[in-house]
Design a protein around this motif. Structure first.
Motif, PDB file in Angstrom:
ATOM      1  N   ALA A   1       0.841  -0.989  -0.077  1.00  0.00           N
ATOM      2  CA  ALA A   1       0.109   0.047   0.048  1.00  0.00           C
ATOM      3  C   ALA A   1       0.673   1.177  -0.029  1.00  0.00           C
ATOM      4  O   ALA A   1       1.883   1.508   0.723  1.00  0.00           O
ATOM      5  CB  ALA A   1      -0.940  -0.022   1.308  1.00  0.00           C
ATOM      6  N   HIS A   2       0.630   2.186  -0.985  1.00  0.00           N
ATOM      7  CA  HIS A   2       1.390   3.528  -1.011  1.00  0.00           C
ATOM      8  C   HIS A   2       0.448   4.589  -1.058  1.00  0.00           C
ATOM      9  O   HIS A   2      -0.697   4.445  -1.557  1.00  0.00           O
ATOM     10  CB  HIS A   2       2.180   3.517  -2.103  1.00  0.00           C
ATOM     11  CG  HIS A   2       2.628   4.892  -2.364  1.00  0.00           C
ATOM     12  ND1 HIS A   2       4.073   5.213  -1.924  1.00  0.00           N
ATOM     13  CD2 HIS A   2       2.685   5.695  -3.292  1.00  0.00           C
ATOM     14  CE1 HIS A   2       4.236   6.168  -2.326  1.00  0.00           C
ATOM     15  NE2 HIS A   2       3.590   6.653  -3.040  1.00  0.00           N
ATOM     16  N   ILE A   3       0.798   5.680  -0.237  1.00  0.00           N
ATOM     17  CA  ILE A   3      -0.206   6.941  -0.394  1.00  0.00           C
ATOM     18  C   ILE A   3       0.631   8.149  -1.014  1.00  0.00           C
ATOM     19  O   ILE A   3       1.637   8.468  -0.611  1.00  0.00           O
ATOM     20  CB  ILE A   3      -0.574   7.335   1.075  1.00  0.00           C
ATOM     21  CG1 ILE A   3      -1.383   6.320   1.618  1.00  0.00           C
ATOM     22  CG2 ILE A   3      -1.459   8.564   1.115  1.00  0.00           C
ATOM     23  CD1 ILE A   3      -2.168   6.795   2.982  1.00  0.00           C
ATOM     24  N   ASN A   4      -0.090   8.414  -2.001  1.00  0.00           N
ATOM     25  CA  ASN A   4       0.607   9.895  -2.622  1.00  0.00           C
ATOM     26  C   ASN A   4      -0.047  10.973  -1.986  1.00  0.00           C
ATOM     27  O   ASN A   4      -1.116  11.393  -2.466  1.00  0.00           O
ATOM     28  CB  ASN A   4       0.477   9.867  -4.180  1.00  0.00           C
ATOM     29  CG  ASN A   4       1.255  10.857  -4.622  1.00  0.00           C
ATOM     30  OD1 ASN A   4       1.425  11.879  -4.144  1.00  0.00           O
ATOM     31  ND2 ASN A   4       1.555  10.791  -6.154  1.00  0.00           N
ATOM     32  N   TYR A   5       0.408  11.666  -0.974  1.00  0.00           N
ATOM     33  CA  TYR A   5       0.092  12.785  -0.280  1.00  0.00           C
ATOM     34  C   TYR A   5      -0.178  14.094  -1.196  1.00  0.00           C
ATOM     35  O   TYR A   5      -0.784  15.146  -0.501  1.00  0.00           O
ATOM     36  CB  TYR A   5       0.962  13.285   0.929  1.00  0.00           C
ATOM     37  CG  TYR A   5       0.548  12.065   2.078  1.00  0.00           C
ATOM     38  CD1 TYR A   5      -0.358  11.962   2.808  1.00  0.00           C
ATOM     39  CD2 TYR A   5       1.782  11.200   2.150  1.00  0.00           C
ATOM     40  CE1 TYR A   5      -0.692  11.055   3.761  1.00  0.00           C
ATOM     41  CE2 TYR A   5       1.675  10.160   3.261  1.00  0.00           C
ATOM     42  CZ  TYR A   5       0.340  10.015   4.039  1.00  0.00           C
ATOM     43  OH  TYR A   5       0.605   9.048   5.014  1.00  0.00           O
TER      44      TYR A   5
END
Length: 449
Positions: A57-61
């Motif tokens: 899982a990756h979050i691009n803020y």
């Protein structure tokens, strides 16, 4: 030293049969999380008959423009190349990024995202890439906050199915592993700025500490281990004390106020903290409070009941029935109608629930209701002369707040009190020698199977 074998050993220390478990990896694109992903990939691919399942899982803020997009690309490309399921969350206007407390906002957002994936994909463990330097930074932050032994013992390696298998390895070991294994990663240049407390500690304080001793991090790791052992020992002792203080522990918990008051402030705080009462200044107020005083934490209600502390879960998020219909109408062609309310009323610990009340049905105004007490309620209890306010009746019966909350009032359609369940019937409506139609309301539990 960080090696594939030492990582495997750490994972085995955290989880029973790690090769048969499922994991969600939180991956930012930095060195630590990309090494974590690479180690999991190797672990999965080099164990025969392995049922290991892991996803990323990756979050691009969207906080650093093109750099944020390049971080995403590194993680996504690695997953596509190695056939790892990739989950992406891209922050947008709907997420309402605050002007302040960015770190807290980002943390809440990502853990909500992680939880949703875990539930959807049925992944047992969340895995983060926290390492030994993170542990040291957390120790210093908690030291500055007077966090006590729980704070000083640092980030747990396994906490509510959140695993941190890199905690025993330093940042230097992680970079060395990345170089030796040609693992691509991205540096977050914003970490070089000392605009947040953790960054200030990372960039200015930790380097000074490491200069004082070549073995500083290794010694800190040992100290952290000793603190964790001490914390575990203390928690075991606190639990034993709590068990000795517990009077009742079924639907709710009762602690002996008298015995707990004799313990030192640390023990009082540690026991009550479990129920959300974690403000030190609140603890003395609990022990000085008058009988029937009530305190609330986020999840619990604490009632001071003479020499006891009664702890119950709050019912804020539960549907609470304040009124229900017991009987709509009465068939006056029947001489006797029986209603057993055993399945209707809630059990009240310490009160005999069995009772039998016989009413003259022609004196009642139907429908009949069960409801909670209201201000101004009064009735003519059997065994007493004259009338009595229900609130005064409760005081005379020496009922705790908890018991009062569970008691139901039987009323008719004109809101006249017919009885206080299960304690006393109103004598005005009772069956007598002239009664032709009897309504029998009772609760019988003695013959339960």
């Amino acid at each position: 030293m960080l090696e594939k074998s030492s990582f495997k050993n750490q994972l085995e220390n955290l989880v029973s049969q790690p090769e048969n478990q499922s994991y969600l990896l939180a991956v930012s694109g930095g060195a630590d999380s990309m090494i974590l992903t690479s180690l999991f990939l190797d672990f999965r691919d080099n164990i025969k008959n392995s049922e290991t399942k892991f996803q990323v899982a990756h979050i691009n803020y969207k906080l650093r423009g093109e750099d944020s997009d390049l971080d995403q690309k590194v993680v996504q490309d690695f997953c596509e190349k190695n056939h790892i399921k990739f989950h992406l969350y891209e922050v947008s206007e709907k997420d309402k990024k605050p002007e302040h407390s960015i770190q807290l906002w980002a943390r809440e957002l990502r853990y909500k995202f992680f939880k949703e994936i875990q539930e959807k994909e049925k992944l047992e463990f969340l895995v983060t890439a926290h390492h030994l330097n993170d542990q040291l930074e957390t120790f210093i932050i908690n030291l500055s906050k007077a966090a006590g032994i729980n704070g000083l013992s640092g980030i747990p390696a396994n906490d509510n199915n959140i695993l941190r298998p890199l905690l025993h390895f330093s940042k230097q070991e992680i970079y060395q592993f990345a170089e030796e294994n040609n693992i691509e990663f991205r540096e977050d240049l914003s970490n070089k700025k000392s605009d947040y407390l953790r960054n200030k500690i990372r960039n200015e304080i930790v380097p000074k500490l490491l200069e004082t001793n070549d073995h500083f991090l290794e010694n800190f790791k040992k100290s952290s281990s000793y603190l964790n052992q001490t914390k575990n020992f203390v928690q075991e002792q606190i639990q034993q004390i709590e068990n000795n203080l517990t009077v009742f522990n079924k639907d709710y918990k009762i602690l002996s106020k008298e015995k707990l008051e004799q313990e030192n402030d640390f023990v009082k705080f540690e026991i009550l903290k479990k129920f959300g009462f974690n403000q030190e200044e609140e603890i003395p107020k609990i022990f000085k409070a008058e009988n029937n005083s009530t305190f609330f934490s986020k999840e619990y209600q604490l009632i001071v009941n003479r020499d006891e502390l009664i702890l119950t879960l709050k019912k804020e998020h539960q549907e609470i029935r304040n009124e229900l219909v017991l009987i709509d109408n009465f068939d006056f062609s029947e001489r006797l109608t029986k209603i057993n309310i055993q399945s209707t009323i809630e059990g009240i610990e310490g009160i005999d629930k069995d009772f039998e009340w016989n009413y003259d049905a022609q004196k009642l105004q139907f429908p009949l209701y069960l409801r909670k007490q209201q201000d101004g309620d009064e009735f003519y209890p059997t065994g007493f002369s004259g009338k009595k306010k229900v609130s005064k009746f409760f005081r005379d019966e020496k009922l705790s707040i908890l018991a009062k909350q569970k008691i139901w009032i039987l009323t008719d359609s004109e809101n006249s009190v017919l009885g206080v369940l299960p304690l006393r019937q109103d004598r005005r409506y009772a069956k007598d020698e002239k009664t032709e139609c009897v309504l029998k309301i009772f609760n019988e539990t003695k013959n339960e199977i």
